[in-house]
Design a protein around this motif. Structure first.
Motif, mmCIF file in Angstrom:
data_model
loop_
_atom_site.group_PDB
_atom_site.id
_atom_site.type_symbol
_atom_site.label_atom_id
_atom_site.label_comp_id
_atom_site.label_asym_id
_atom_site.label_seq_id
_atom_site.Cartn_x
_atom_site.Cartn_y
_atom_site.Cartn_z
ATOM 1 N N ASN A 128 0.812 -1.218 0.000
ATOM 2 C CA ASN A 128 0.000 0.000 0.000
ATOM 3 C C ASN A 128 0.842 1.263 0.000
ATOM 4 O O ASN A 128 0.308 2.370 0.057
ATOM 5 C CB ASN A 128 -0.931 0.016 1.216
ATOM 6 N N ASP A 129 2.152 1.122 -0.063
ATOM 7 C CA ASP A 129 3.035 2.282 -0.044
ATOM 8 C C ASP A 129 2.850 3.103 -1.315
ATOM 9 O O ASP A 129 2.666 2.564 -2.410
ATOM 10 C CB ASP A 129 4.501 1.841 0.066
ATOM 11 N N GLY A 130 2.930 4.423 -1.174
ATOM 12 C CA GLY A 130 2.858 5.286 -2.338
ATOM 13 C C GLY A 130 1.463 5.582 -2.830
ATOM 14 O O GLY A 130 1.301 6.124 -3.926
ATOM 15 N N ASP A 131 0.439 5.228 -2.052
ATOM 16 C CA ASP A 131 -0.951 5.515 -2.421
ATOM 17 C C ASP A 131 -1.289 5.048 -3.848
ATOM 18 O O ASP A 131 -1.474 5.853 -4.760
ATOM 19 C CB ASP A 131 -1.239 7.011 -2.302
ATOM 20 N N PRO A 132 -1.343 3.743 -4.077
ATOM 21 C CA PRO A 132 -1.652 3.233 -5.423
ATOM 22 C C PRO A 132 -3.014 3.707 -5.909
ATOM 23 O O PRO A 132 -3.951 3.886 -5.128
ATOM 24 C CB PRO A 132 -1.641 1.715 -5.234
#
Length: 378
Positions: free
Chosen positions: A20-24
């Motif tokens: 979920n890193d980086g706001d997909p």
């Protein structure tokens, strides 16, 4: 000044190689698309399923491109259709169909406003720039039609916006008064790109955007797409057969075979150290960048297995030139992706990876097998 509301990704499930890193923008989790091809007689026979996509997961982030590559029929376009909402995930009622999330929300649970936002935010550029444009509409009308449907802009505002988009993709605004047949193939594809940009999308699905164009035009369209991505922080899902296009445009790549991802991760890592035999075969089949470059060609034996009721285990085991142990557990159950390097994942079985094998020996053994088949046919 207001800031954009922070998205909640806590309900998005985990998957190998995904986070979920980086706001997909889009998150695909264990998605399946199975088509029923017959009806079983009650108490007799069984239902057959065509497994076009089987347990596929990936993330798409702003400003990044993910490439889906593989042979025709491997499930690339079907996957893209599910992201676009043109197809719904489906299975046999027992297997999980998977989920697709838009900015952290399950697309099946979106409100009316959420669905409207997703339709505006996810657009597509199609393979054939001729058939994807209405021949009876002027270019201005083609580009401004999404604005007429989704906004309250006046006709004058829409025409101005269409002219600005034409200029942005390298055409003259006055050409908006022309019809699609008055343009070349490359110019028509630029019109398709302008139409996709009309609603300021966050993600564009590129379904073979340059394969129908002349070689001299392909580089221009690819450079245009890269420039637009850098300018607007766009995310792309690129479907392609040309591996040079994938390597040039994509930050991440998923190699698919028979609806299943066989290798996934950072594009340069995959091209520098291709681990799966299928990936190596695809790379060896591509033309080198220079005629003096020598490359061992890996010819996989046999034909692609029918997607109707494929093997329960590794779907690649019928194409490998390496021996398959019949009692191995992955002949009966699907092998998972395994991390083999930094941001590099592969379906690892004794017969599917090049680890511990000399590619030149593989080439020789395959050539000998093909020659023996030819002799038998004679």
């Amino acid at each position: 000044m207001t800031t954009e509301e922070k998205k909640d990704y806590s309900n998005v499930g985990s998957a190998i190689g995904c986070s979920n890193d980086g706001d997909p923008i889009i998150q695909v989790r264990n998605v399946r698309k199975w088509y029923q091809v017959n009806k079983a007689i009650p108490f007799f026979g069984k239902v057959d399923w065509l497994k076009a996509v089987d347990d596929v997961s990936f993330d798409v982030r702003a400003g990044k491109t993910i490439g889906l590559v593989g042979e025709s029929g491997c499930g690339k376009t079907t996957t893209a259709k599910m992201v676009l909402g043109l197809e719904n995930p489906s299975a046999d009622g027992e297997a999980e169909v998977g989920e697709i999330f838009f900015q952290g929300e399950n697309i099946n649970e979106l409100t009316t406003a959420g669905k409207r936002e997703m339709r505006r935010s996810v657009q597509a550029v199609f393979q054939d720039p001729w058939s994807s444009l209405n021949p009876r509409m002027r270019v201005n009308t083609i580009i401004s039609e999404p604005l007429e449907i989704n906004t309250t802009m006046t006709k004058q505002e829409r025409d101005t916006r269409a002219g600005d988009l034409l200029a942005e993709v390298g055409l003259n605004p006055y050409q908006g008064n022309l019809y699609p047949h008055e343009f070349s193939g490359g110019q028509r594809q630029r019109i398709g790109i302008a139409r996709a940009l009309a609603l300021n999308p966050k993600l564009i699905v590129l379904d073979e955007p340059v394969s129908a164009l002349d070689v001299s035009i392909r580089a221009q369209i690819m450079n245009l797409l890269v420039d637009l991505q850098n300018e607007h922080d766009l995310a792309y899902i690129l479907i392609a057969h040309n591996l040079a296009t994938v390597r040039y445009m994509c930050h991440r790549t998923a190699v698919m075979y028979l609806g299943v991802v066989q290798e996934y991760g950072d594009t340069e890592e995959i091209f520098a150290q291709p681990t799966h035999l299928y990936t190596n075969a695809l790379i060896s089949a591509a033309l080198p960048s220079h005629p003096d470059i020598e490359r061992d060609e890996i010819v996989l034996p046999g034909e692609v297995v029918s997607p109707v009721n494929p093997p329960d285990g590794d779907v690649f085991m019928t194409r490998t030139p390496l021996p398959v142990r019949k009692n191995h557990k992955f002949t009966k159950e699907r092998p998972p992706l395994v991390e083999v390097g930094k941001d590099h994942y592969v379906v690892e079985t004794p017969w599917s990876t090049v680890t511990g094998h000399d590619l030149s020996e593989l080439k020789l053994s395959v050539d000998q097998e093909m020659k023996s088949v030819d002799q038998e046919m004679k």
